[in-house]
Design a protein around this motif. Structure first.
Motif, PDB file in Angstrom:
ATOM      1  N   SER A 192      -8.637  -0.324   3.540  1.00 47.87           N
ATOM      2  CA  SER A 192      -8.782   1.004   4.133  1.00 47.87           C
ATOM      3  C   SER A 192      -7.802   1.205   5.277  1.00 47.87           C
ATOM      4  CB  SER A 192     -10.202   1.208   4.685  1.00 47.87           C
ATOM      5  OG  SER A 192     -11.152   1.327   3.648  1.00 47.87           O
ATOM      6  N   LYS A 196      -8.934   7.949  -2.314  1.00 50.04           N
ATOM      7  CA  LYS A 196      -8.804   6.641  -2.938  1.00 50.04           C
ATOM      8  C   LYS A 196      -7.593   6.625  -3.863  1.00 50.04           C
ATOM      9  CE  LYS A 196     -11.554   3.412  -5.796  1.00 50.04           C
ATOM     10  NZ  LYS A 196     -12.847   3.257  -6.504  1.00 50.04           N
ATOM     11  N   ARG A 251       0.843  -1.197   0.000  1.00 48.06           N
ATOM     12  CA  ARG A 251       0.000   0.000   0.000  1.00 48.06           C
ATOM     13  C   ARG A 251       0.881   1.249   0.000  1.00 48.06           C
ATOM     14  NH1 ARG A 251      -2.774   3.564   3.525  1.00 48.06           N
ATOM     15  NH2 ARG A 251      -4.974   3.782   3.001  1.00 48.06           N
ATOM     16  N   GLY A 301      -5.791  -3.456  -6.658  1.00 48.59           N
ATOM     17  CA  GLY A 301      -7.027  -2.690  -6.633  1.00 48.59           C
ATOM     18  C   GLY A 301      -6.797  -1.314  -6.059  1.00 48.59           C
ATOM     19  N   TYR A 302      -7.650  -0.936  -5.110  1.00 43.89           N
ATOM     20  CA  TYR A 302      -7.589   0.408  -4.536  1.00 43.89           C
ATOM     21  C   TYR A 302      -7.696   0.350  -3.019  1.00 43.89           C
ATOM     22  CZ  TYR A 302      -8.134   2.082  -9.279  1.00 43.89           C
ATOM     23  OH  TYR A 302      -7.933   2.329 -10.620  1.00 43.89           O
ATOM     24  N   THR A 303      -7.299   1.434  -2.406  1.00 46.19           N
ATOM     25  CA  THR A 303      -7.378   1.564  -0.963  1.00 46.19           C
ATOM     26  C   THR A 303      -7.890   2.951  -0.619  1.00 46.19           C
ATOM     27  OG1 THR A 303      -6.136   1.231   1.103  1.00 46.19           O
ATOM     28  CG2 THR A 303      -5.007   2.435  -0.664  1.00 46.19           C
ATOM     29  N   ARG A 350     -14.308  -4.684  -1.173  1.00 43.65           N
ATOM     30  CA  ARG A 350     -13.526  -4.833  -2.404  1.00 43.65           C
ATOM     31  C   ARG A 350     -12.236  -4.020  -2.368  1.00 43.65           C
ATOM     32  NH1 ARG A 350     -15.593  -9.488  -3.723  1.00 43.65           N
ATOM     33  NH2 ARG A 350     -17.870  -9.408  -3.833  1.00 43.65           N
ATOM     34  N   ASN A 351     -12.146  -3.098  -1.425  1.00 43.25           N
ATOM     35  CA  ASN A 351     -10.956  -2.268  -1.298  1.00 43.25           C
ATOM     36  C   ASN A 351     -10.469  -2.318   0.142  1.00 43.25           C
ATOM     37  OD1 ASN A 351     -11.046  -1.024  -4.062  1.00 43.25           O
ATOM     38  ND2 ASN A 351     -13.015  -0.286  -3.296  1.00 43.25           N
TER      39      ASN A 351
END
Length: 485
Positions: free
Chosen positions: A302, A199, A94, A143-145, A299-300
């Motif tokens: 955090s 994001k 990350r 993906g994303y965070t 799905r993400n």
């Protein structure tokens, strides 16, 4: 707790089993020794089999000009294969994409700070590339965070970081998406107390599987000699060129030595006392309630506003949830090398904080079976003794004075190199650091590494006053200096 002038000692013989360790107990690399006895000589000897050590071996053996690749590499591990911080982290790669920019700028200046952020994106991309190239099955998901804020103070701090980064030319277009409408932020993060979020790209993975795959590749195809349960006790000069790496099982004469020892570096390199500090952290594996199962999984990933973080594994739905450093005095975490037992207050705080972030985690809402079958803290407990949906785990990180690692050749120690002090952020740094270090060892210039110059282990860095910068997310950094711990 050790005094300021003491070393961290050696890794404890028996540590807790994290989620990652539990689920790789079938690895043939457990108790592995490529040869029955230690090699008498080796071109390069690496100390430590976490991601730093193994990735350095991988790049040494597979990249660079053929005539620059070593004929022999020996990897020594104090415990089992990948049995330290890499096997106990949160499973993220990350990168910071804007956050903490002011901190880094204050430490190393604008240009170097911008290079630090670029390096972290480079690391995410290189990790993605290596996993695809080598066909590594490590539950990798790109993906994303989200960075999230739960109150106005946290939201203002994130906004200030974003503004400072962009004002200095930091790239955000197509990378960072501010979500400043509270309703939209809550919908995207699924956290009802969020008032703002940012994001950006990230990934989740099974870190120990990544390391074990690279390790197996190096042993089977590239001649790596790997020795488990072989703690290095001392490294001394061997003639004008070379080193003698001494263990309980004998010594290895080596032309070059690499310290991939992270939190334990100062035991073998006393000049790093007060520069690399052990720091104990704790997180948990969580069996989620039905509200976070199937098509309703997160799905993400955090980072939550008060220092916690969460990700959900797509392959089995298990959540990894960590943080709550603020639940105990920082003195109990700094320079604490005990990875055999959990801290009960942190465990309770983790469990209690889940419903604060996600409403469906109230104890009364959990159905039978929505919970872990055991909890570990160096030994196993029967589930009846702990009504918990958490499997707790912990690891020892290597914190540094400026919050950045030491990578490169050691001063006044020709042929000795370091890749350590990743400040709890190793998955977003190590792959590029290891590649760059391999290029240096093969005779390349610092420019060839592609790394920020501020990562180098210079005399100027070692001359800085002893302190550890401890991030408490949502608060100011806390500098712990001599006389305070």
């Amino acid at each position: 707790m050790q005094e300021m002038s003491s070393t961290p000692g050696f890794p404890r013989p028996k540590a807790c089993l994290s989620f990652w360790l539990q689920h790789t107990q079938n690895s043939p690399l457990l108790e592995h020794r490529t040869t029955e006895t230690l090699p008498v000589k080796s071109d390069i000897t690496i100390i430590g089999s976490g991601l730093s050590g193994v990735a350095t071996a991988y790049f040494l053996l597979t990249s660079g000009p053929e005539d620059k690749r070593p004929n022999s590499v020996t990897l020594l591990e104090a415990r089992e294969a990948c049995d330290g911080a890499t096997a106990r982290n949160g499973g993220h790669c990350r990168p910071n994409c804007y956050r903490y920019y002011e901190h880094y700028k204050a430490q190393v200046g604008r240009d170097q700070a911008l290079k630090i952020f670029q390096n972290e994106m480079d690391t995410l991309n290189l990790t993605t590339e290596i996993i695809a190239k080598e066909g590594i099955d490590c539950d990798f998901q790109r993906g994303y965070t989200f960075d999230t804020a739960m109150d106005r103070t946290s939201a203002d701090e994130l906004a200030a970081s974003y503004a400072a980064f962009t004002a200095d030319g930091g790239p955000v277009d197509g990378i960072v998406t501010p979500i400043l409408d509270p309703t939209e932020a809550r919908a995207q993060t699924r956290c009802p107390s969020v008032i703002a979020a940012y994001k950006f790209p990230a990934s989740s993975l099974f870190p120990r599987k990544l390391v074990l795959h690279l390790l197996t590749l190096c042993i089977e195809k590239h001649g790596l000699n790997f020795q488990t349960n072989t703690p290095v006790r001392r490294v001394v000069r061997a003639g004008e060129e070379g080193w003698r790496v001494e263990t309980d099982r004998g010594a290895v004469e080596t032309q070059k030595v690499v310290y991939a020892t992270n939190a334990f570096t100062a035991t073998l390199l006393p000049e790093y006392i007060g520069r690399i500090f052990p720091f104990k952290a704790q997180c948990a594996a969580v069996v989620p309630p039905s509200a976070y199962a199937g098509n309703r999984m997160l799905r993400n990933t955090s980072a939550l506003g008060t220092g916690e973080y969460i990700m959900q594994r797509s392959v089995d739905g298990i959540m990894i949830f960590g943080g709550q450093r603020r639940s105990v005095p920082v003195e109990r975490l700094l320079r604490n090398t005990d990875d055999a037992s959990t801290i009960s207050e942190m465990s309770k705080a983790l469990k209690d904080s889940l419903p604060e972030y996600f409403e469906e985690f109230q104890e009364e809402n959990l159905a039978e079976g929505e919970g872990m079958v055991h909890v570990w803290s160096g030994r196993f407990f029967k589930p009846s003794s702990l009504n918990s949906h958490l499997t707790r785990r912990l690891g020892i990180m290597g914190y540094t004075t400026e919050g950045i690692p030491y990578v490169g050749e050691l001063h006044d120690r020709p042929g000795a190199f370091i890749c350590a002090g990743h400040h709890g952020h190793g998955m977003a740094r190590i792959m590029t650091c290891a590649r760059g270090l391999a290029r240096l060892i093969q005779g390349g210039s610092w420019e060839a590494t592609g790394l920020p110059e501020c990562f180098q282990p210079t005399l100027e860095r070692l001359a800085l006053p002893p302190k550890a910068v401890v991030h408490h997310t949502g608060q100011s950094d806390v500098a712990i200096g001599e006389g305070q711990v």
